[in-house]
Design a protein around this motif. Structure first.
Motif, mmCIF file in Angstrom:
data_model
loop_
_atom_site.group_PDB
_atom_site.id
_atom_site.type_symbol
_atom_site.label_atom_id
_atom_site.label_comp_id
_atom_site.label_asym_id
_atom_site.label_seq_id
_atom_site.Cartn_x
_atom_site.Cartn_y
_atom_site.Cartn_z
ATOM 1 N N GLY A 1 -11.881 67.824 27.199
ATOM 2 C CA GLY A 1 -10.197 67.362 26.603
ATOM 3 C C GLY A 1 -9.829 66.041 25.981
ATOM 4 N N ASP A 2 -8.893 65.997 26.885
ATOM 5 C CA ASP A 2 -8.034 64.816 28.446
ATOM 6 C C ASP A 2 -8.974 63.654 27.937
ATOM 7 N N ALA A 3 -10.079 63.891 28.177
ATOM 8 C CA ALA A 3 -10.550 62.411 28.555
ATOM 9 C C ALA A 3 -11.520 62.441 26.666
ATOM 10 N N VAL A 4 -11.785 62.944 25.958
ATOM 11 C CA VAL A 4 -11.673 62.285 24.893
ATOM 12 C C VAL A 4 -10.967 62.097 23.980
ATOM 13 N N THR A 5 -9.941 62.565 24.143
ATOM 14 C CA THR A 5 -9.017 62.078 23.528
ATOM 15 C C THR A 5 -8.648 60.675 23.370
ATOM 16 N N GLN A 6 -8.883 60.823 25.016
ATOM 17 C CA GLN A 6 -8.568 59.572 25.871
ATOM 18 C C GLN A 6 -9.256 58.118 25.104
ATOM 19 N N LEU A 7 -11.014 58.549 24.861
ATOM 20 C CA LEU A 7 -11.541 57.640 24.932
ATOM 21 C C LEU A 7 -11.427 57.453 22.423
ATOM 22 N N ASN A 8 -10.750 58.926 21.896
ATOM 23 C CA ASN A 8 -10.560 58.029 20.928
ATOM 24 C C ASN A 8 -9.889 57.462 20.736
ATOM 25 N N ALA A 9 -8.499 57.425 22.020
ATOM 26 C CA ALA A 9 -7.563 56.129 21.666
ATOM 27 C C ALA A 9 -7.509 55.708 21.823
ATOM 28 N N GLU A 10 -8.771 55.046 23.098
ATOM 29 C CA GLU A 10 -8.977 53.578 22.742
ATOM 30 C C GLU A 10 -10.252 52.550 21.724
ATOM 31 N N ASP A 11 -10.954 53.566 21.611
ATOM 32 C CA ASP A 11 -11.806 52.752 20.307
ATOM 33 C C ASP A 11 -12.049 53.284 19.241
ATOM 34 N N GLY A 12 -10.654 54.549 19.057
ATOM 35 C CA GLY A 12 -10.677 54.485 17.289
ATOM 36 C C GLY A 12 -11.677 55.562 16.825
ATOM 37 N N GLY A 13 -12.075 55.775 17.889
ATOM 38 C CA GLY A 13 -13.280 57.121 17.293
ATOM 39 C C GLY A 13 -12.928 58.565 16.786
ATOM 40 N N ASN A 14 -13.470 59.322 16.351
ATOM 41 C CA ASN A 14 -12.624 60.329 15.537
ATOM 42 C C ASN A 14 -13.979 61.777 16.722
ATOM 43 N N ARG A 15 -14.940 61.572 17.714
ATOM 44 C CA ARG A 15 -14.343 62.154 18.857
ATOM 45 C C ARG A 15 -14.417 64.082 18.672
ATOM 46 N N LYS A 16 -15.059 65.365 18.326
ATOM 47 C CA LYS A 16 -13.919 66.416 18.975
ATOM 48 C C LYS A 16 -14.557 67.523 19.992
ATOM 49 N N TYR A 17 -13.998 68.323 19.925
ATOM 50 C CA TYR A 17 -14.357 69.146 21.582
ATOM 51 C C TYR A 17 -14.028 70.275 21.536
ATOM 52 N N ILE A 18 -15.053 71.181 21.645
ATOM 53 C CA ILE A 18 -14.723 72.874 21.934
ATOM 54 C C ILE A 18 -14.232 72.992 23.800
ATOM 55 N N LEU A 19 -13.714 73.269 23.925
ATOM 56 C CA LEU A 19 -12.568 74.242 24.889
ATOM 57 C C LEU A 19 -13.355 75.088 24.939
ATOM 58 N N VAL A 20 -13.525 76.398 26.622
ATOM 59 C CA VAL A 20 -13.515 77.726 26.107
ATOM 60 C C VAL A 20 -13.230 77.957 28.488
ATOM 61 N N GLN A 21 -12.319 78.879 28.121
ATOM 62 C CA GLN A 21 -11.792 79.525 29.575
ATOM 63 C C GLN A 21 -11.028 80.434 29.421
ATOM 64 N N LEU A 22 -11.897 81.615 30.837
ATOM 65 C CA LEU A 22 -11.059 82.637 30.163
ATOM 66 C C LEU A 22 -9.581 82.773 31.306
ATOM 67 N N PRO A 23 -9.224 83.739 30.361
ATOM 68 C CA PRO A 23 -8.073 83.689 30.786
ATOM 69 C C PRO A 23 -7.333 84.483 32.452
ATOM 70 N N GLU A 24 -8.171 83.569 33.324
ATOM 71 C CA GLU A 24 -8.231 84.325 34.393
ATOM 72 C C GLU A 24 -7.106 84.178 35.610
ATOM 73 N N PRO A 25 -6.433 85.004 36.131
ATOM 74 C CA PRO A 25 -4.893 85.180 36.159
ATOM 75 C C PRO A 25 -5.130 84.433 37.421
ATOM 76 N N ILE A 26 -3.456 83.546 37.929
ATOM 77 C CA ILE A 26 -3.683 82.291 38.615
ATOM 78 C C ILE A 26 -3.542 83.777 40.199
ATOM 79 N N ASP A 27 -3.827 83.276 41.487
ATOM 80 C CA ASP A 27 -3.557 84.476 42.380
ATOM 81 C C ASP A 27 -1.693 83.645 43.052
ATOM 82 N N PRO A 28 -1.455 84.382 42.813
ATOM 83 C CA PRO A 28 0.292 83.780 43.775
ATOM 84 C C PRO A 28 0.163 83.351 44.910
ATOM 85 N N LYS A 29 -1.236 84.409 45.729
ATOM 86 C CA LYS A 29 -1.270 83.513 47.075
ATOM 87 C C LYS A 29 -1.817 82.312 47.105
#
Length: 668
Positions: free
Chosen positions: A417-445
């Protein structure tokens, strides 16, 4: 036409292959809709098509289970984060971040985004043994159920179900995990779409064969070798592994064109015709076989003879004697520190070249770049193995154009998502992204740094990786906006071509040049936001099995449903009906009753629908030029059966001025 649909518990990816067979070979299906392969084979044989006798393939314990998961109905609904999506920066955004198991999400997306995605990039678990990957699935089949669904015998059904419950990290477990996700992902790709998959040595052999099976060996484009590091931690006792692989497959190789790499940035000199060029050595610097005919002397400006640099009988010129005589004006003679002549040839820039398979970290970034990026964004390094944005930008530029949709269903820290947004800012593009992420707990240890950041700075009680993904996208967008400011003229030392010319008369390896002032770009119309949706389990006691409605039918207690639940059901249904998640449904006023309209469908979701509302609905058909539904869908639990009949009969018999045929559907 009226019908009853059990949609909520029957959301499955479309089987396009089956639809093609039914459309072109309907006579090969019997009355029970079973496919007669022998009849099909005979017809093709009559058309002189040879069937391959090759038996090569891939099998593993769990493959039948993986195939079942690819076609099994989703067990979740899609819920909108309404407060987030209504924020000014997000309300018109066409970017998506979806929280949930990516297999469930892919099933939900499979209709609305069928053949809409131009490029997929994924960085799945590598199954290193230390990355925490274990396969587990929440679905629970009895032996009998699985036997029937998968078409296997009882003994194999038991073995597979035991294997699925074992929380294994074997090759078979990894393949069972990956197969259904890749299978559905392929359906989302456009015909000219491409998928990039990062992998290391642990599962590289398995992935290659799996990709061949799903995408077809004929659609293999090649692989990038990413040089991710030079030194640092050793991966085994024998080698310091400095690279990873990125497989490239297309949906249809005949329709795919890779975007070439622009070379102009490395060609800084300009000739009298305005063409860019650079100086390059005329002598061979290694890698080519010695040629005696190219080992000859060239006369220098002082009349001396110059031989190619290096050992005699090994080194040689890259041009023939005849070409040197013809192109002498395009040669540059320069004395080195040792007083010996060096000869350089002029190389002109082509606009673009085919990308090289070796991705050097100097060009696309390496591990140190990604670590630095994460620290610049968060002030900490929450993950050790995030990909650098330069790498994802490079892949995106190769596989997608400026208005395309990019999908990453292993989003991790949100680099795509970060990369797509950077590219759009650089060349005036209108790329769109779909990101999917599991709400996986972060291990405190295991990852105390990330855990403390999410808990203490983001104030989230139960930290998950999804929280990192979301925060990365927010901060990355702000960073781009803050960086986009006017820059004044300044002087800086830059490396030159190592050849004396008008820019660098003394040629000491660098020269000073003035960088022009730059004005900030107008990014006011750019999409810096994203909408959030998440999966949630279907309500525990939600079911509908009645073939025919009657007043005595015992049904789900709809009084439990809140307005938010109705909205969630509506979001799930509209996506199933091929309406993108980023597209809002239009509210239609039916005389005090609100209907929801998109494309050719009208949804009636609430209680209290009366004859007066029906009358207004029919009037809207004639009066509203923007209202032409091909189907009307009513949420069955909120309508009495007599009201459903009244709507169905009136819609069927009403001769609307637009002469459109409307289906009435009761949905559960």
């Amino acid at each position: 036409m009226t019908a009853i649909q059990q949609t909520t518990q029957n959301i499955t990816p479309p089987n396009n292959d089956l639809e093609i067979l039914k459309r072109h070979f309907s006579h090969c299906f019997d009355k029970n809709e079973k496919f007669d392969f022998e009849k099909f084979k005979k017809e093709l044989t009559e058309s002189k098509i040879d069937f391959s006798k090759e038996s090569y393939g891939m099998d593993w314990l769990g493959k039948s289970y993986a195939r079942l998961l690819a076609s099994d109905p989703a067990t979740t609904l899609l819920k909108e984060d309404k407060d987030w999506n209504e924020k000014e920066v997000n309300k018109n955004s066409e970017n998506l971040l979806i929280k949930g198991d990516n297999l469930e999400v892919l099933k939900h997306l499979s209709n609305a985004y069928f053949e809409k995605v131009k490029m997929i990039y994924i960085d799945p678990p590598y199954n290193t043994g230390s990355d925490g990957f274990v396969y587990q699935d929440d679905r629970k089949f009895s032996v009998d159920e699985f036997q029937k669904l998968a078409g296997v015998d009882e003994e194999k059904a038991k073995r597979i179900l035991d294997f699925v419950d074992s929380k294994s990290n074997s090759h078979s477990a990894w393949l069972t995990f990956m197969y259904p996700r890749l299978y559905i992902a392929k359906q989302l790709l456009k015909e000219d779409g491409v998928i990039f998959v990062s992998i290391d040595d642990n599962e590289v052999a398995q992935l290659r064969i799996l990709m061949n099976e799903i995408f077809g060996e004929e659609n293999f484009v090649g692989e990038f070798i990413w040089h991710k590091k030079l030194t640092g931690g050793y991966d085994n006792d024998y080698l310091n592994i400095q690279h990873e692989k990125i497989f490239i497959y297309t949906k249809n190789k005949e329709k795919f064109d890779i975007n070439y790499v622009k070379t102009e940035s490395s060609y800084k000199l300009v000739d009298e015709n305005g063409k860019k060029y650079k100086w390059d050595s005329l002598w061979n610097v290694g890698g080519l076989q010695y040629s005696k005919s190219l080992d000859y002397p060239i006369q220098a400006p002082d009349g001396s003879e110059v031989y190619p640099v290096g050992e005699r009988g090994v080194s040689f010129w890259l041009w023939s004697k005849k070409k040197v005589e013809k192109e002498r004006d395009n040669l540059n003679f320069k004395k080195g520190k040792d007083g010996q002549w060096r000869i350089y040839k002029k190389i002109y820039a082509s606009d673009e070249i085919v990308p090289a398979s070796l991705l050097k970290k100097e060009v696309v970034g390496g591990n140190t770049n990604s670590s630095r990026e994460m620290k610049n964004i968060f002030g900490i390094k929450p993950f050790d193995y995030a990909k650098p944005t330069k790498l994802i930008k490079f892949l995106t530029e190769r596989g997608a154009s400026s208005n395309d949709l990019i999908l990453d269903f292993f989003a991790g820290s949100g680099t795509t998502g970060d990369a797509v947004t950077q590219l759009n800012a650089e060349d005036g593009g209108n790329r769109k992204y779909i990101l999917v992420q599991l709400p996986e707990p972060i291990d405190p240890k295991g990852n105390k740094t990330a855990y403390d950041f999410v808990k203490n700075e983001l104030k989230i009680e139960e930290p998950t990786i999804f929280d990192i993904t979301k925060e990365r996208l927010v901060r990355a967008a702000k960073k781009i906006q803050n960086k986009n400011v006017d820059t004044p003229t300044k002087s800086e030392k830059v490396k030159c071509e190592g050849v004396e010319d008008e820019h660098c008369p003394s040629c000491k390896g660098e020269h000073t040049m003035k960088a022009e002032a730059q004005k900030a770009k107008d990014l006011s119309g750019m999409d810096f936001g994203f909408k959030i949706f998440e999966t949630q389990p279907i309500w525990k006691d939600y079911h509908f099995e009645a073939e025919e409605l009657n007043e005595q039918q015992e049904m789900f207690d709809e009084s439990k449903l809140t307005e938010e639940d109705i909205r969630t059901l509506l979001t799930t249904w509209k996506t199933y009906d091929s309406t993108p998640l980023t597209e809002e449904l239009k509210e239609i006023d039916l005389g005090g009753y609100t209907g929801y309209f998109s494309e050719k469908r009208l949804y009636l979701m609430h209680k209290g629908f009366t004859t007066a509302h029906l009358k207004r609905l029919l009037e809207q058909l004639d009066e509203n030029k923007d209202f032409s539904p091909a189907s009307i869908i009513a949420f069955g639990y909120h309508f009495e059966s007599k009201v459903l009949r009244e709507i169905a009969e009136n819609v069927a018999s009403y001769a609307n001025k637009k002469s459109i045929d409307i289906d009435f559907l009761t949905r559960y």
